[in-house]
Design an enzyme around this catalytic site. Structure first.
Site, PDB file in Angstrom:
ATOM      1  CD  GLU A  40      -2.472   1.418   2.673  1.00 13.18           C
ATOM      2  OE1 GLU A  40      -2.735   0.408   3.345  1.00 13.18           O
ATOM      3  OE2 GLU A  40      -2.759   2.575   3.052  1.00 13.18           O
ATOM      4  NE  ARG A  44      -0.718   9.016   4.945  1.00 14.44           N
ATOM      5  CZ  ARG A  44      -0.523   8.234   5.987  1.00 14.44           C
ATOM      6  NH1 ARG A  44       0.475   8.457   6.803  1.00 14.44           N
ATOM      7  NH2 ARG A  44      -1.328   7.230   6.203  1.00 14.44           N
ATOM      8  CE  LYS A 128      -6.165   2.496   7.080  1.00 14.24           C
ATOM      9  NZ  LYS A 128      -5.011   2.977   6.337  1.00 14.24           N
TER      10      LYS A 128
HETATM   11  C1  3PG Z   1      -2.098   4.471   7.752  1.00  9.63           C
HETATM   12  O1  3PG Z   1      -2.092   5.378   6.960  1.00  9.63           O
HETATM   13  O2  3PG Z   1      -2.672   3.401   7.510  1.00  9.63           O
HETATM   14  C2  3PG Z   1      -1.463   4.666   9.075  1.00  9.63           C
HETATM   15  O3  3PG Z   1      -0.896   5.920   9.185  1.00  9.63           O
HETATM   16  C3  3PG Z   1      -0.450   3.647   9.399  1.00  9.63           C
HETATM   17  O4  3PG Z   1      -0.366   3.636  10.754  1.00  9.63           O
HETATM   18  P1  3PG Z   1       0.975   3.201  11.478  1.00  9.63           P
HETATM   19  O5  3PG Z   1       2.022   4.185  11.045  1.00  9.63           O
HETATM   20  O6  3PG Z   1       0.648   3.314  12.958  1.00  9.63           O
HETATM   21  O7  3PG Z   1       1.289   1.801  11.071  1.00  9.63           O
END
Ligand code: 3PG
Length: 212
Positions: A40, A44, A128
């Protein structure tokens, strides 16, 4: 493949934030060498679309998706870049309409019972769960299973190698998502061996997937 199929590819879906598209091919290869089959790439960073393109070329056997898809425009850009699935931290009506028209696997994000019900009503049964730890963690997922037993989740947000097995033990959790497989310092140092080793450890978590 549908969204549930994407979740069944690997117990951990790495959440990838890359600022330099020049790292994309090596990073994808390192993760896939460790047994990870779904990637994924979050939208960003300005490099994200180029990262998706390069990863598609580098690891044709893996599934490369776009994360942090917030609206129709981003979804269309991600699709044009070759994203094979999409992930969003939430869901809007317009995004649901756009996604359904494309018939490409998509995971909307939910954090509450009503959001899960709305997503279900909009035709999504693979979701999700975000932000997992902040929104109630395993206890909330366990509670959702009673009234909504057909829903399947990829919890993400605050998940790491230490708590992932507890999530994966839940009947409504197929895989977890997390950024921990791609540590910023490993990426900066191009430490592909470290990333492959972490991916290998992640790819056998939970015992529910083929690689395990
Ligand atoms: C996402 O975008 O799915 C989260 O920011 C990931 O979260 P994590 O950095 O706590 O794994």
């Amino acid at each position: 493949m549908d969204a549930l199929g994407i979740l069944h590819l690997s117990p951990v879906m790495p959440v990838i934030v890359v600022h330099d598209a020049g790292l994309a091919a090596d990073l994808a290869a390192a993760l896939v060498a460790g047994g990870i089959r779904s990637l994924e790439v979050t939208l960003r960073t300005p490099a994200a679309l180029a990262v998706i393109r390069r990863m598609r070329d580098a690891v044709p056997d893996a599934w490369v998706g776009a994360g942090t898809v917030l609206d129709r425009t981003q979804w269309e850009q991600a699709r044009d870049a070759g994203a094979q699935f999409g992930v969003s931290p939430g869901l809007t009506q317009d995004l649901a309409t756009a996604v359904r028209a494309a018939s490409v696997p998509f995971l909307p994000g939910v954090a509450t019972v009503s959001e899960a019900m709305r997503a279900r009503e909009a035709g999504f049964s693979t979701l999700k769960f975000f932000p997992a730890e902040a929104a109630g963690g395993r206890a909330l997922l366990k509670s959702l299973h009673g009234p909504l037993p057909e829903l399947r989740f990829c919890p993400t947000g605050g998940i790491h190698a230490g708590n992932a097995p507890d999530y994966l033990a839940l009947p409504n959790v197929v895989c977890v998502g997390g950024s921990w497989l791609v540590p910023e310092e490993a990426l900066a140092a191009r430490d592909w061996a470290r990333i492959t080793a972490m991916a290998r450890a992640a790819s056998v978590l939970g015992g529910k997937h083929a690689a395990a």
